[in-house]
Scaffold this motif. Sequence first.
Motif, PDB file in Angstrom:
ATOM      1  N   CYS A 259       0.821  -1.218   0.000  1.00  0.00           N
ATOM      2  CA  CYS A 259       0.000   0.000   0.000  1.00  0.00           C
ATOM      3  C   CYS A 259       0.856   1.270   0.000  1.00  0.00           C
ATOM      4  CB  CYS A 259      -0.926   0.013   1.205  1.00  0.00           C
ATOM      5  SG  CYS A 259      -2.223  -1.235   1.152  1.00  0.00           S
ATOM      6  N   LYS A 260       2.155   1.122   0.203  1.00  0.00           N
ATOM      7  CA  LYS A 260       3.036   2.294   0.177  1.00  0.00           C
ATOM      8  C   LYS A 260       2.968   2.956  -1.187  1.00  0.00           C
ATOM      9  CE  LYS A 260       7.736   3.734   1.387  1.00  0.00           C
ATOM     10  NZ  LYS A 260       9.062   3.287   1.868  1.00  0.00           N
ATOM     11  N   GLY A 261       2.834   4.278  -1.189  1.00  0.00           N
ATOM     12  CA  GLY A 261       2.704   5.009  -2.446  1.00  0.00           C
ATOM     13  C   GLY A 261       1.283   5.134  -2.941  1.00  0.00           C
ATOM     14  N   SER A 262       0.309   4.728  -2.121  1.00  0.00           N
ATOM     15  CA  SER A 262      -1.102   4.800  -2.520  1.00  0.00           C
ATOM     16  C   SER A 262      -1.580   6.242  -2.622  1.00  0.00           C
ATOM     17  CB  SER A 262      -1.984   4.056  -1.513  1.00  0.00           C
ATOM     18  OG  SER A 262      -1.813   2.667  -1.585  1.00  0.00           O
ATOM     19  N   ARG A 263      -2.671   6.400  -3.356  1.00  0.00           N
ATOM     20  CA  ARG A 263      -3.384   7.673  -3.430  1.00  0.00           C
ATOM     21  C   ARG A 263      -4.811   7.441  -2.966  1.00  0.00           C
ATOM     22  NH1 ARG A 263       0.904   9.026  -3.283  1.00  0.00           N
ATOM     23  NH2 ARG A 263       2.197  10.130  -4.785  1.00  0.00           N
ATOM     24  N   LEU A 264      -5.404   8.457  -2.329  1.00  0.00           N
ATOM     25  CA  LEU A 264      -6.757   8.359  -1.797  1.00  0.00           C
ATOM     26  C   LEU A 264      -7.666   9.388  -2.458  1.00  0.00           C
ATOM     27  CD1 LEU A 264      -6.062   8.004   2.048  1.00  0.00           C
ATOM     28  CD2 LEU A 264      -6.344   6.179   0.357  1.00  0.00           C
ATOM     29  N   VAL A 265      -8.887   8.949  -2.805  1.00  0.00           N
ATOM     30  CA  VAL A 265      -9.898   9.833  -3.386  1.00  0.00           C
ATOM     31  C   VAL A 265     -11.091   9.872  -2.426  1.00  0.00           C
ATOM     32  CG1 VAL A 265     -11.482  10.199  -5.315  1.00  0.00           C
ATOM     33  CG2 VAL A 265      -9.172   9.318  -5.745  1.00  0.00           C
ATOM     34  N   ALA A 313     -13.881  -4.263  -7.834  1.00  0.00           N
ATOM     35  CA  ALA A 313     -14.675  -4.426  -9.054  1.00  0.00           C
ATOM     36  C   ALA A 313     -16.161  -4.228  -8.765  1.00  0.00           C
ATOM     37  CB  ALA A 313     -14.438  -5.811  -9.659  1.00  0.00           C
ATOM     38  N   ARG A 314     -16.573  -4.502  -7.526  1.00  0.00           N
ATOM     39  CA  ARG A 314     -17.956  -4.255  -7.114  1.00  0.00           C
ATOM     40  C   ARG A 314     -18.150  -2.831  -6.628  1.00  0.00           C
ATOM     41  NH1 ARG A 314     -21.309  -8.474  -5.816  1.00  0.00           N
ATOM     42  NH2 ARG A 314     -22.111  -7.584  -3.865  1.00  0.00           N
ATOM     43  N   TRP A 315     -17.187  -2.324  -5.820  1.00  0.00           N
ATOM     44  CA  TRP A 315     -17.439  -1.088  -5.093  1.00  0.00           C
ATOM     45  C   TRP A 315     -17.130   0.166  -5.894  1.00  0.00           C
ATOM     46  CZ3 TRP A 315     -20.574  -3.168  -2.409  1.00  0.00           C
ATOM     47  CH2 TRP A 315     -20.341  -4.344  -1.683  1.00  0.00           C
ATOM     48  N   PHE A 316     -16.049   0.185  -6.655  1.00  0.00           N
ATOM     49  CA  PHE A 316     -15.674   1.436  -7.307  1.00  0.00           C
ATOM     50  C   PHE A 316     -16.714   1.903  -8.333  1.00  0.00           C
ATOM     51  CE2 PHE A 316     -11.046   2.524  -6.289  1.00  0.00           C
ATOM     52  CZ  PHE A 316     -11.170   2.013  -5.010  1.00  0.00           C
ATOM     53  N   PRO A 317     -17.268   1.035  -9.187  1.00  0.00           N
ATOM     54  CA  PRO A 317     -18.340   1.508 -10.080  1.00  0.00           C
ATOM     55  C   PRO A 317     -19.566   1.987  -9.306  1.00  0.00           C
ATOM     56  CG  PRO A 317     -17.419  -0.569 -10.882  1.00  0.00           C
ATOM     57  CD  PRO A 317     -16.868  -0.354  -9.502  1.00  0.00           C
ATOM     58  N   LEU A 318     -19.922   1.286  -8.228  1.00  0.00           N
ATOM     59  CA  LEU A 318     -21.099   1.668  -7.447  1.00  0.00           C
ATOM     60  C   LEU A 318     -20.925   3.054  -6.844  1.00  0.00           C
ATOM     61  CD1 LEU A 318     -23.841   0.612  -6.273  1.00  0.00           C
ATOM     62  CD2 LEU A 318     -22.537  -0.127  -4.267  1.00  0.00           C
ATOM     63  N   PHE A 319     -19.701   3.383  -6.420  1.00  0.00           N
ATOM     64  CA  PHE A 319     -19.436   4.678  -5.781  1.00  0.00           C
ATOM     65  C   PHE A 319     -18.983   5.750  -6.776  1.00  0.00           C
ATOM     66  CE2 PHE A 319     -19.676   2.044  -2.087  1.00  0.00           C
ATOM     67  CZ  PHE A 319     -20.015   2.891  -1.052  1.00  0.00           C
ATOM     68  N   GLY A 320     -18.957   5.401  -8.056  1.00  0.00           N
ATOM     69  CA  GLY A 320     -18.554   6.376  -9.072  1.00  0.00           C
ATOM     70  C   GLY A 320     -17.101   6.778  -8.982  1.00  0.00           C
ATOM     71  N   LEU A 321     -16.245   5.874  -8.485  1.00  0.00           N
ATOM     72  CA  LEU A 321     -14.816   6.157  -8.371  1.00  0.00           C
ATOM     73  C   LEU A 321     -14.111   5.810  -9.684  1.00  0.00           C
ATOM     74  CD1 LEU A 321     -14.331   4.745  -4.778  1.00  0.00           C
ATOM     75  CD2 LEU A 321     -13.962   7.125  -5.463  1.00  0.00           C
ATOM     76  N   PRO A 322     -13.046   6.537 -10.037  1.00  0.00           N
ATOM     77  CA  PRO A 322     -12.348   6.285 -11.312  1.00  0.00           C
ATOM     78  C   PRO A 322     -11.813   4.854 -11.402  1.00  0.00           C
ATOM     79  CG  PRO A 322     -11.590   8.340 -10.303  1.00  0.00           C
ATOM     80  CD  PRO A 322     -12.446   7.659  -9.278  1.00  0.00           C
ATOM     81  N   GLU A 323     -11.748   4.346 -12.640  1.00  0.00           N
ATOM     82  CA  GLU A 323     -11.211   3.001 -12.873  1.00  0.00           C
ATOM     83  C   GLU A 323      -9.731   2.927 -12.534  1.00  0.00           C
ATOM     84  OE1 GLU A 323     -11.995   1.630 -16.792  1.00  0.00           O
ATOM     85  OE2 GLU A 323     -14.177   1.880 -16.624  1.00  0.00           O
ATOM     86  N   GLN A 324      -9.027   4.035 -12.708  1.00  0.00           N
ATOM     87  CA  GLN A 324      -7.617   4.112 -12.350  1.00  0.00           C
ATOM     88  C   GLN A 324      -7.236   5.584 -12.246  1.00  0.00           C
ATOM     89  OE1 GLN A 324      -5.296   2.307 -15.456  1.00  0.00           O
ATOM     90  NE2 GLN A 324      -5.877   3.807 -16.992  1.00  0.00           N
ATOM     91  N   LEU A 325      -6.088   5.865 -11.645  1.00  0.00           N
ATOM     92  CA  LEU A 325      -5.568   7.226 -11.575  1.00  0.00           C
ATOM     93  C   LEU A 325      -4.347   7.299 -12.465  1.00  0.00           C
ATOM     94  CD1 LEU A 325      -5.800   7.976  -7.729  1.00  0.00           C
ATOM     95  CD2 LEU A 325      -7.540   8.290  -9.507  1.00  0.00           C
TER      96      LEU A 325
END
Length: 335
Positions: A259-265, A313-325
Motif C-alpha cells: 500500500c506504500k505510495g497509494s493515493r486516496l480519493v 470491481a464491485r465497489w468502485f463503479p457503485l461509488f462512481g470512483l475512477p477506474e484508475q488514476l
Amino acid sequence: MSDLATSPELDSAMDRYRVELTGYCYRMLGSSFDAEDAVQDTYLRAWRAYDKFEGRSSLRSWLYRIATNVCLDLLNAGNKRARPMDLGAPQHQASAVLSERPEVTWLEPVPDGRVLPQTADPAEAALAKESVRLAFVAALQHLPPKQRAVLILREVLAWKADEVATLLDTTVASVNSALQRARATLAGRGIRASDPADPLDADQAKLLERYLSAFEAYDISRLTALLHEDAVLSMPPFDLWFQGHADIAAWHLNQGIGCKGSRLVPTTANGMPAFGQYRPRQDGRPGHEPWALQVLEISEGKIVGLNAFLDTARWFPLFGLPEQLDESYEVQQGA
C-alpha cells in the motif's frame, strides 16, 4: 383501485420512494446490491398486483408492505450479513492468516445517495446517517427478521405501532413486544458510537486531511497517532481483523507494505467518511489502480474503525470512483 391508472403516472409515483425503500431494504438485508434487487422485486410485484390495490392505505404504505415481504422471504432463506469482528477474535500480525470467505458472508458498504433521502431537517438527516452506519446495520443482523422490521419501522422511520401492526398483519401488543426485545438485543451488542460524515465540521475535516496526508506519505507513526487506542482494521473478503496500534502498524509495514505510495480519493459511505484507495500499478507503468474502499469510523476526534473493502470491481463503479488514476490526476493533485 387508485386513480394512478397510466404507466408513466404509476412509475413516477413509485419512483419518489425508491431511495427510502432502498435504505429500508439495505438496513434489513445488509447488502447494497440485495437491497436494490429487493426494491426492483417490490416494484415488479406492485405492478402485477396494482389492479387489486384498493387505496385503503397510501401507495407508500403499500410499497413498504411489499418490500417487507420481499426482505422477509430473503431472510427466511437464511441470508445474514456479518463483519469480520462478528466471526472471531482479532488476530496478531505476526501470525495472521488470510482466509477469504464468499461475498454473501459480508455486510456491504453503500453510497449515501442510494439510501439517504434528501431532507432539509438536520435532525432527520443525522438520524438517517446514524441508522446506516456499518456498526448499526451489523447489529441489526443479529435480530430475527420480524424484530428487525419492527425496530427499523418504529425507531428509524418513526411509524406508529398500529401502522406497523397493520403492515405485518399482527397486533399492536405484538409489535410493542417485538420492539422491546429488539432494543434489548441491540443494547447487549454494545454498538460503538461513530460520527457521521460532516463537511461543515472543521475538526473532522482536519482529521481527514491528516489521515490522507499520513497515508499517502505512508508515515505509519503519524497514521497510528490518529487512531483510538483500540481501533480496529478489517479487510473483507478476508475474515481477519486487527485491534490496537501495534498490530495495525505492523500489518501496514509488513504484509500490507504494497500500500506504500497509494493515493486516496475522498467519498462517503454509510453516512461516514470514506476514500477510494489506489495502489501503484503492479506492471510498473505510471499511475495507480484500485485496491480498496476505505470506510472510516470516527468518534471523539479519533479514528475507531478502518474498514477496507477489497472487492473494488464491485465497489468502485457503485461509488462512481475512477477506474484508475493516471498521470494527469497526479499532476492535478500536485498543482
